[in-house]
Design a protein around this motif. Sequence first.
Motif, PDB file in Angstrom:
ATOM      1  N   GLU A 168     -24.316  -9.558  25.262  1.00 26.27           N
ATOM      2  CA  GLU A 168     -24.413  -9.651  26.719  1.00 26.27           C
ATOM      3  C   GLU A 168     -25.177  -8.428  27.202  1.00 26.27           C
ATOM      4  O   GLU A 168     -24.614  -7.343  27.348  1.00 26.27           O
ATOM      5  CB  GLU A 168     -23.018  -9.716  27.345  1.00 26.27           C
ATOM      6  CG  GLU A 168     -22.295 -11.023  27.081  1.00 26.27           C
ATOM      7  CD  GLU A 168     -21.008 -11.124  27.886  1.00 26.27           C
ATOM      8  OE1 GLU A 168     -20.859 -10.365  28.864  1.00 26.27           O
ATOM      9  OE2 GLU A 168     -20.165 -11.947  27.521  1.00 26.27           O
ATOM     10  N   TYR A 169     -26.455  -8.622  27.433  1.00 28.61           N
ATOM     11  CA  TYR A 169     -27.320  -7.500  27.797  1.00 28.61           C
ATOM     12  C   TYR A 169     -28.491  -8.036  28.606  1.00 28.61           C
ATOM     13  O   TYR A 169     -29.055  -9.077  28.250  1.00 28.61           O
ATOM     14  CB  TYR A 169     -27.840  -6.797  26.544  1.00 28.61           C
ATOM     15  CG  TYR A 169     -28.884  -5.739  26.842  1.00 28.61           C
ATOM     16  CD1 TYR A 169     -28.509  -4.441  27.159  1.00 28.61           C
ATOM     17  CD2 TYR A 169     -30.244  -6.053  26.837  1.00 28.61           C
ATOM     18  CE1 TYR A 169     -29.466  -3.481  27.453  1.00 28.61           C
ATOM     19  CE2 TYR A 169     -31.197  -5.099  27.129  1.00 28.61           C
ATOM     20  CZ  TYR A 169     -30.804  -3.822  27.436  1.00 28.61           C
ATOM     21  OH  TYR A 169     -31.749  -2.876  27.735  1.00 28.61           O
ATOM     22  N   PRO A 170     -28.846  -7.331  29.678  1.00 26.97           N
ATOM     23  CA  PRO A 170     -28.172  -6.150  30.240  1.00 26.97           C
ATOM     24  C   PRO A 170     -27.125  -6.549  31.279  1.00 26.97           C
ATOM     25  O   PRO A 170     -27.260  -7.581  31.930  1.00 26.97           O
ATOM     26  CB  PRO A 170     -29.326  -5.406  30.900  1.00 26.97           C
ATOM     27  CG  PRO A 170     -30.258  -6.504  31.343  1.00 26.97           C
ATOM     28  CD  PRO A 170     -30.151  -7.589  30.312  1.00 26.97           C
ATOM     29  N   GLN A 215     -31.114  -7.344  35.322  1.00 31.09           N
ATOM     30  CA  GLN A 215     -30.767  -6.060  35.915  1.00 31.09           C
ATOM     31  C   GLN A 215     -32.043  -5.255  36.176  1.00 31.09           C
ATOM     32  O   GLN A 215     -33.028  -5.377  35.449  1.00 31.09           O
ATOM     33  CB  GLN A 215     -29.836  -5.275  34.991  1.00 31.09           C
ATOM     34  CG  GLN A 215     -28.469  -5.908  34.794  1.00 31.09           C
ATOM     35  CD  GLN A 215     -27.610  -5.821  36.045  1.00 31.09           C
ATOM     36  OE1 GLN A 215     -27.753  -4.905  36.851  1.00 31.09           O
ATOM     37  NE2 GLN A 215     -26.709  -6.780  36.209  1.00 31.09           N
ATOM     38  N   PRO A 216     -32.043  -4.412  37.211  1.00 32.27           N
ATOM     39  CA  PRO A 216     -33.256  -3.646  37.543  1.00 32.27           C
ATOM     40  C   PRO A 216     -33.545  -2.534  36.547  1.00 32.27           C
ATOM     41  O   PRO A 216     -32.643  -2.008  35.895  1.00 32.27           O
ATOM     42  CB  PRO A 216     -32.933  -3.069  38.925  1.00 32.27           C
ATOM     43  CG  PRO A 216     -31.442  -2.973  38.947  1.00 32.27           C
ATOM     44  CD  PRO A 216     -30.948  -4.165  38.172  1.00 32.27           C
ATOM     45  N   MET A 217     -34.815  -2.182  36.440  1.00 32.96           N
ATOM     46  CA  MET A 217     -35.243  -1.022  35.665  1.00 32.96           C
ATOM     47  C   MET A 217     -35.514   0.101  36.659  1.00 32.96           C
ATOM     48  O   MET A 217     -36.326  -0.050  37.576  1.00 32.96           O
ATOM     49  CB  MET A 217     -36.499  -1.347  34.849  1.00 32.96           C
ATOM     50  CG  MET A 217     -36.310  -2.491  33.869  1.00 32.96           C
ATOM     51  SD  MET A 217     -37.841  -2.936  32.982  1.00 32.96           S
ATOM     52  CE  MET A 217     -37.879  -1.652  31.731  1.00 32.96           C
ATOM     53  N   VAL A 218     -34.817   1.221  36.486  1.00 34.49           N
ATOM     54  CA  VAL A 218     -34.908   2.344  37.421  1.00 34.49           C
ATOM     55  C   VAL A 218     -35.692   3.476  36.766  1.00 34.49           C
ATOM     56  O   VAL A 218     -35.269   4.031  35.747  1.00 34.49           O
ATOM     57  CB  VAL A 218     -33.504   2.834  37.830  1.00 34.49           C
ATOM     58  CG1 VAL A 218     -33.618   3.982  38.825  1.00 34.49           C
ATOM     59  CG2 VAL A 218     -32.688   1.683  38.412  1.00 34.49           C
ATOM     60  N   VAL A 219     -36.834   3.824  37.339  1.00 32.06           N
ATOM     61  CA  VAL A 219     -37.707   4.841  36.757  1.00 32.06           C
ATOM     62  C   VAL A 219     -37.283   6.233  37.213  1.00 32.06           C
ATOM     63  O   VAL A 219     -37.070   6.475  38.406  1.00 32.06           O
ATOM     64  CB  VAL A 219     -39.175   4.588  37.147  1.00 32.06           C
ATOM     65  CG1 VAL A 219     -40.083   5.684  36.587  1.00 32.06           C
ATOM     66  CG2 VAL A 219     -39.618   3.216  36.640  1.00 32.06           C
TER      67      VAL A 219
END
Length: 336
Positions: free
Chosen positions: A41-43, A74-78
């Motif tokens: 279960e990802y992400p 899920q969002p990618m946060v830079v």
Amino acid sequence: MKINEEGINLKPRKKLWGTLLGMILAVTITAGCSSPQTQVEYPTKPIKVIVPLAAGGGADILARTVAKYSPLEQPMVVVNLPGGSTVIGTMEAYNSPADGYTLLCANPDAMMAVYLGGTMTTPAWKDMEPLATLVYDGNVVAVSKDSKFHTMQDVIDFAKKNPGKLTWGSAGSKGYLEQVSAEIWEKAGGLQIKYVPFDSTVTARTAAMGGHVDILFGAVSEVVPGARSGDLRPLAVSTAQRSGLLPDTPTLKELGIDIDTGLHRGFMAPPNTPKPVVDILERALKEVYDNPEFLKTIENDLYFEGQFVGAQDLKQLLEDRYPIHERLVKLIGAQK
């Protein structure tokens, strides 16, 4: 042959029981060795993407663009963590939990260069899990619009007559760009040009446009904006063929300097990240790359040339590139 009272041969019965017992054991062992495919279960929470350079550079722009087009739920946060010639951000990602929730937006060539140059003591490029690279970014030699140099030959001629008087800037110290540039100056006739390191090509570009350094050596994507605005004058590109983004700029090979190099920009995960997670991330990055809107954005707006290299091919690429950087480090050592 042994016969019982009913006249039945007992030896074949023993053989039969032995055969049945063997079959039962075989089935039991096989069942014990097999297991259903692992379900992951990802992400289930946001993914942090570390950029080990200042905001506004090629790695930062790529990371934010990939985050925009990511198909993950899920969002990618830079997060930008510049400093130490990319060591601070790289080691932060390297030492993060191997759960897929911290990634590094990386230039594998640059990681090797920093390690071999002695700035980084850990072979992060070797230990981390490669996911994929999505663009190939060549390098370019450029000067300010007000520079007296109009061609690469102008630079070479002046440097030969005035050793040590010219300065050139790029991102990092003892890293990829310094190593490649050293090879350029060496192949151009052993030129002595002073190196001025910056925390990113963006700041080096600003310094070059302001006349604080004589020459800029940086990624094509980071020089094109200045070239198109007229603030920078590109003199030569480092790739085998001319860049489609700078079609009027000759290659170094055309000028007799035999070099072909650039940056594969992409993503890596901490060491020992589970393969199912690596596979999910690689597929997600491939989906991003296959999105026509993503390619249109990186090529038309961000000045990248798209080129996808998956995890397995990226491992081989790193192995092939390592000896090249070993040679470049020796060259820098010989010049200092």
